[in-house]
Design a protein around this motif. Structure first.
Motif, PDB file in Angstrom:
ATOM      1  N   ASP A  13       0.843  -1.206   0.000  1.00  0.00           N
ATOM      2  CA  ASP A  13       0.000   0.000   0.000  1.00  0.00           C
ATOM      3  C   ASP A  13       0.880   1.258   0.000  1.00  0.00           C
ATOM      4  N   VAL A  14       1.526   1.457  -1.128  1.00  0.00           N
ATOM      5  CA  VAL A  14       2.509   2.537  -1.229  1.00  0.00           C
ATOM      6  C   VAL A  14       1.889   3.910  -1.021  1.00  0.00           C
ATOM      7  N   GLN A  15       0.704   4.103  -1.554  1.00  0.00           N
ATOM      8  CA  GLN A  15       0.067   5.422  -1.446  1.00  0.00           C
ATOM      9  C   GLN A  15      -0.067   5.873   0.007  1.00  0.00           C
ATOM     10  N   GLN A  16      -0.329   4.905   0.893  1.00  0.00           N
ATOM     11  CA  GLN A  16      -0.513   5.252   2.304  1.00  0.00           C
ATOM     12  C   GLN A  16       0.798   5.184   3.096  1.00  0.00           C
ATOM     13  N   GLY A  17       1.873   4.824   2.430  1.00  0.00           N
ATOM     14  CA  GLY A  17       3.148   4.633   3.128  1.00  0.00           C
ATOM     15  C   GLY A  17       3.589   5.851   3.914  1.00  0.00           C
ATOM     16  N   GLY A  18       3.775   5.683   5.190  1.00  0.00           N
ATOM     17  CA  GLY A  18       4.205   6.778   6.057  1.00  0.00           C
ATOM     18  C   GLY A  18       3.050   7.422   6.795  1.00  0.00           C
ATOM     19  N   SER A  19       1.823   7.104   6.391  1.00  0.00           N
ATOM     20  CA  SER A  19       0.686   7.787   7.035  1.00  0.00           C
ATOM     21  C   SER A  19       0.485   7.324   8.478  1.00  0.00           C
ATOM     22  N   ALA A  20       0.728   6.043   8.758  1.00  0.00           N
ATOM     23  CA  ALA A  20       0.599   5.567  10.139  1.00  0.00           C
ATOM     24  C   ALA A  20       1.651   6.241  11.030  1.00  0.00           C
ATOM     25  N   SER A  21       2.861   6.353  10.509  1.00  0.00           N
ATOM     26  CA  SER A  21       3.946   6.963  11.295  1.00  0.00           C
ATOM     27  C   SER A  21       3.693   8.449  11.538  1.00  0.00           C
ATOM     28  N   ALA A  22       3.202   9.126  10.502  1.00  0.00           N
ATOM     29  CA  ALA A  22       2.890  10.545  10.657  1.00  0.00           C
ATOM     30  C   ALA A  22       1.772  10.725  11.680  1.00  0.00           C
ATOM     31  N   ALA A  23       0.769   9.830  11.623  1.00  0.00           N
ATOM     32  CA  ALA A  23      -0.339   9.894  12.592  1.00  0.00           C
ATOM     33  C   ALA A  23       0.174   9.613  14.004  1.00  0.00           C
ATOM     34  N   LEU A  24       1.083   8.645  14.124  1.00  0.00           N
ATOM     35  CA  LEU A  24       1.664   8.317  15.434  1.00  0.00           C
ATOM     36  C   LEU A  24       2.431   9.510  15.987  1.00  0.00           C
ATOM     37  N   LYS A  25       3.251  10.115  15.145  1.00  0.00           N
ATOM     38  CA  LYS A  25       4.021  11.262  15.641  1.00  0.00           C
ATOM     39  C   LYS A  25       3.090  12.393  16.086  1.00  0.00           C
ATOM     40  N   SER A  26       2.085  12.646  15.284  1.00  0.00           N
ATOM     41  CA  SER A  26       1.127  13.696  15.626  1.00  0.00           C
ATOM     42  C   SER A  26       0.445  13.393  16.958  1.00  0.00           C
ATOM     43  N   GLU A  27       0.078  12.126  17.157  1.00  0.00           N
ATOM     44  CA  GLU A  27      -0.581  11.719  18.398  1.00  0.00           C
ATOM     45  C   GLU A  27       0.355  11.898  19.596  1.00  0.00           C
ATOM     46  N   LEU A  28       1.613  11.547  19.416  1.00  0.00           N
ATOM     47  CA  LEU A  28       2.588  11.693  20.510  1.00  0.00           C
ATOM     48  C   LEU A  28       2.751  13.159  20.896  1.00  0.00           C
ATOM     49  N   ARG A  29       2.789  14.035  19.896  1.00  0.00           N
ATOM     50  CA  ARG A  29       2.922  15.461  20.184  1.00  0.00           C
ATOM     51  C   ARG A  29       1.699  15.968  20.960  1.00  0.00           C
ATOM     52  N   LYS A  30       0.515  15.451  20.555  1.00  0.00           N
ATOM     53  CA  LYS A  30      -0.709  15.862  21.267  1.00  0.00           C
ATOM     54  C   LYS A  30      -0.681  15.386  22.713  1.00  0.00           C
ATOM     55  N   MET A  31       0.000  14.256  22.947  1.00  0.00           N
ATOM     56  CA  MET A  31       0.095  13.715  24.309  1.00  0.00           C
ATOM     57  C   MET A  31       1.165  14.443  25.129  1.00  0.00           C
ATOM     58  N   GLY A  32       1.867  15.383  24.490  1.00  0.00           N
ATOM     59  CA  GLY A  32       2.846  16.165  25.232  1.00  0.00           C
ATOM     60  C   GLY A  32       4.262  15.629  25.171  1.00  0.00           C
ATOM     61  N   ILE A  33       4.486  14.612  24.327  1.00  0.00           N
ATOM     62  CA  ILE A  33       5.847  14.091  24.149  1.00  0.00           C
ATOM     63  C   ILE A  33       6.669  15.160  23.422  1.00  0.00           C
ATOM     64  N   CYS A  34       7.903  15.394  23.856  1.00  0.00           N
ATOM     65  CA  CYS A  34       8.705  16.475  23.260  1.00  0.00           C
ATOM     66  C   CYS A  34       9.047  16.148  21.806  1.00  0.00           C
ATOM     67  N   GLU A  35       9.346  17.187  21.030  1.00  0.00           N
ATOM     68  CA  GLU A  35       9.601  17.044  19.597  1.00  0.00           C
ATOM     69  C   GLU A  35      10.718  16.043  19.319  1.00  0.00           C
ATOM     70  N   GLU A  36      11.802  16.104  20.088  1.00  0.00           N
ATOM     71  CA  GLU A  36      12.942  15.234  19.822  1.00  0.00           C
ATOM     72  C   GLU A  36      12.570  13.756  19.994  1.00  0.00           C
TER      73      GLU A  36
END
Lengths: 146, 121
Positions: A13-36
């Protein structure tokens, strides 16, 4: 107390490649995890997600367990398995097909990069059974939740 | 350099209108292999690339990229441009080659972002 985030990744599923990771990173930031820390987890997840898309037989799962002191990342598939893990961990070694290179992937840095961004890393693989990768990213003291 | 100055220098076109007043381009990394971008950059940077796959913008999101310059006349699909707009990552397309783009930016004071070689990965 911990929170677990789970994403299914589909083989090819190349078209969606990276979308789960981008969603995970976004979720972590919302949870207050620091950028690094979120960046390191995002890189590990992205490399794993692309490996599942490019190489796995049936796709797999990407899980991130957020604990107060660390984030545990688990990636699991059901095949085909890695024949020579040491070789696969060699920077620049790649079995990527031409179409993967055209997407900008297949530089042979994926597993190396996952390892480098982890504070702890292990990989188990059996031909015909699948691959299990577990990584841990220790959280920094400057998390926005601290 | 300001984003608008970079666009003018490269005779490029901003792919969408956005407020780029706070976007300063003083470091950059150029590669078509997104694997290398992920593995070998060690700080927030502007990305110069000829790769227009959907993964470009997702890599940019994960690495917190400042701006993306597409070279050789490459232009990503509209859904990628829309995604970048939502993230607030400005995009620029130029007909110049990656070599020319890097040369012009370097001559104007833009320097490599903190990075490593594959030998040190």
């Amino acid at each position: 107390m911990s929170t677990e985030l789970i994403y299914d990744v589909h083989a090819g599923d190349v078209q969606q490649g990276g979308s789960a990771s981008a969603a995970l990173k976004s979720e972590l930031r919302k949870m207050g995890i620091c950028e690094e820390d979120a960046r390191r987890v995002g890189i590990i997840a992205f490399e794993a997600e692309m490996n599942l898309i490019l190489y796995s037989t049936n796709g797999g799962t990407l899980k991130a367990k957020v604990r107060p002191e660390a984030i545990d990342i688990t990636i699991e598939d059901t095949g085909p398995g890695i024949d020579d893990i040491d070789l696969a961990m060699t920077p620049g070694y790649s079995t990527a097909p031409e179409w993967a290179l055209n997407l900008g992937f297949g530089a042979g840095m994926g597993l190396v990069n996952m390892h480098r961004n982890s504070d702890w890393f292990e990989i188990h693989s059996h031909i015909g059974k699948g691959t299990l990768i577990r990584c841990r990213v220790d959280r920094r003291k400057n998390d926005e939740t601290d | 350099m300001k984003f608008g100055d970079v666009a003018e220098l490269l005779q490029g076109e901003a792919l969408f209108e956005t407020d780029t007043n706070g976007v300063i381009i003083d470091h950059a990394y150029a590669a078509d292999l997104l694997s290398d971008v992920l593995a070998l950059t060690d700080e927030q940077t502007t990305l110069i690339t000829g790769t227009i796959s959907p993964q470009v913008i997702r890599v940019a999101e994960i690495l917190n990229v400042i701006a993306i310059v597409f070279v050789r006349g490459k232009r990503p699909a509209q859904d990628i441009i829309d995604y970048a707009r939502r993230l607030g990552i400005p995009m620029l397309a130029t007909r110049k080659t990656m070599f020319e783009t890097c040369g012009l930016l370097y001559a104007s004071g833009v320097r490599p972002c903190k990075n490593r070689s594959a030998l040190d990965a």
